[in-house]
Design a protein around this motif. Structure first.
Motif, short mmCIF file in Angstrom:
data_model
loop_
_atom_site.label_atom_id
_atom_site.label_comp_id
_atom_site.label_asym_id
_atom_site.label_seq_id
_atom_site.Cartn_x
_atom_site.Cartn_y
_atom_site.Cartn_z
N CYS A 114 11.44 110.70 273.12
CA CYS A 114 10.74 110.60 272.05
C CYS A 114 9.50 110.02 272.00
N MET A 115 8.59 110.09 271.12
CA MET A 115 7.32 109.56 270.61
C MET A 115 7.73 108.39 269.59
N HIS A 116 6.85 107.67 269.54
CA HIS A 116 6.97 106.37 268.67
C HIS A 116 5.84 105.64 268.08
N LEU A 117 5.86 105.36 266.79
CA LEU A 117 4.69 104.52 266.09
C LEU A 117 5.46 103.51 265.40
N GLU A 118 4.38 102.26 265.69
CA GLU A 118 5.06 101.04 265.28
C GLU A 118 4.02 99.98 264.77
N HIS A 152 1.10 113.55 260.40
CA HIS A 152 1.73 113.18 259.28
C HIS A 152 1.95 111.46 259.65
N GLY A 153 2.39 111.18 261.00
CA GLY A 153 2.88 109.85 261.07
C GLY A 153 1.83 108.92 261.23
N LEU A 154 0.68 109.29 261.85
CA LEU A 154 -0.38 108.74 261.79
C LEU A 154 -1.13 108.42 260.55
N ARG A 155 -1.27 109.59 259.52
CA ARG A 155 -1.64 109.23 258.52
C ARG A 155 -0.67 108.26 257.53
N GLN A 156 0.44 108.50 257.52
CA GLN A 156 1.46 107.66 256.83
C GLN A 156 1.23 106.01 257.23
N PRO A 161 1.15 100.38 253.49
CA PRO A 161 1.32 99.13 253.94
C PRO A 161 2.70 98.75 254.43
N GLY A 162 3.71 99.71 253.69
CA GLY A 162 5.02 99.24 253.94
C GLY A 162 5.75 100.13 254.80
N ALA A 163 5.29 100.98 255.27
CA ALA A 163 5.53 101.79 256.52
C ALA A 163 5.43 101.17 257.91
N LEU A 164 6.61 100.90 258.58
CA LEU A 164 6.78 100.01 259.70
C LEU A 164 6.86 100.92 261.02
N ARG A 165 7.55 101.70 260.75
CA ARG A 165 8.19 102.61 262.30
C ARG A 165 8.13 104.01 262.03
N VAL A 206 2.80 112.84 251.77
CA VAL A 206 4.07 113.46 251.83
C VAL A 206 4.21 114.97 251.19
N ALA A 207 3.57 115.03 249.84
CA ALA A 207 3.61 116.34 249.46
C ALA A 207 3.02 117.24 250.22
N GLU A 208 1.79 117.14 251.05
CA GLU A 208 1.41 117.86 252.15
C GLU A 208 2.33 118.28 253.02
N PHE A 209 3.04 117.32 253.69
CA PHE A 209 3.97 117.46 254.91
C PHE A 209 5.18 118.12 254.52
N SER A 210 5.37 117.93 253.24
CA SER A 210 6.80 118.75 252.79
C SER A 210 6.46 120.11 252.75
N LYS A 211 5.38 120.69 252.24
CA LYS A 211 5.13 122.13 252.18
C LYS A 211 5.18 122.60 253.61
N LYS A 212 4.49 121.79 254.49
CA LYS A 212 4.69 122.44 255.69
C LYS A 212 5.90 122.41 256.57
N LEU A 213 6.66 121.44 256.24
CA LEU A 213 8.28 121.19 256.61
C LEU A 213 8.93 122.53 256.02
#
Length: 233
Positions: A114-118, A152-156, A161-165, A206-213
């Protein structure tokens, strides 16, 4: 909380989602074992006890309790230390609670690279989480999805502020062959509280990523958890 600038690569993690006869007993057991694992296993930086789902398909939620255990690399999981400790401290009590006889329980469970952001928060904190299983239309689109998730993860993490991991599992996994493929991408996201997740869903990224998903996948399953405990060194 400190910001993040890049993905941590080369990690190995297990998402365990066993079916159990008693959710409260299993929860207490997992919280106790998580504290032991973080204390005794130097190469296990954290465990996120997702707990029981508040939303999601029945096959991934019914009588299930879920947690994510992170390791520095594959060897940290497989070379003996973790398995020996778990067999001593966890499995004797857990075996009597398992409905399927298998702690991994491949209906939802997964293990692999896996890869991880935190963001650095320290200690133990409660949070809100989702666990997403996305089946891409083919292997090429799975690779494209991984690249989209990286951006998307980096942007999120920067925008919320409330996004943790944010943890993303590579397709395939370290599983029996009948449970692996080259098209399924799984990811786990956590927030400080439910209101942060609600705000997340209203963002433009999220709207942008949801379209890609939607463009890249043939199916997406999302499980939501609202009583998450994160245990870290």
């Amino acid at each position: 909380m400190s910001a993040v600038s890049s993905w941590s690569l080369g990690r190995f993690a297990a998402v365990l989602c066993p079916s159990v006869s008693s959710i409260p007993a299993a929860r207490l057991l997992f919280e106790k074992d998580a504290a032991l694992q973080i204390k005794l296993e130097a190469r296990s930086p954290f465990i996120t006890i997702l707990g029981t789902a508040c939303k999601g398909p029945p096959e991934l939620t019914d009588k299930k309790i879920c947690w994510l255990a992170m390791f520095d690399n594959r060897d940290a999981y497989h070379d003996g230390e973790h398995v020996e400790r778990a067999n001593k401290d966890l499995m004797p009590e857990l075996s009597s609670l398992l409905l399927t006889g298998n702690i991994t329980d491949y209906a939802g469970g997964f293990r692999g690279a896996c890869m991880h952001l935190e963001k650095s928060t320290g200690g133990v904190n409660s949070s809100h989480a989702i666990y997403v299983t996305a089946k891409a239309k083919d292997a090429a689109k799975a690779t494209e999805l991984l690249e989209a998730l990286k951006a998307h993860g980096l942007r999120q993490m920067e925008a919320e502020p409330g996004a943790l991991r944010f943890t993303v599992f590579m397709p395939g996994g370290d599983l029996p062959p009948q449970f692996t493929d080259d098209v399924t991408v799984r990811f786990v996201e956590t927030w400080a509280k439910a209101a942060d997740y609600d705000a997340h869903k209203q963002t433009s990224h999220v709207a942008e990523f949801s379209k890609k998903l939607e463009e890249l996948t043939e199916s997406v399953q999302l499980v939501e958890y609202d009583n998450v405990v994160h245990v870290t060194k």
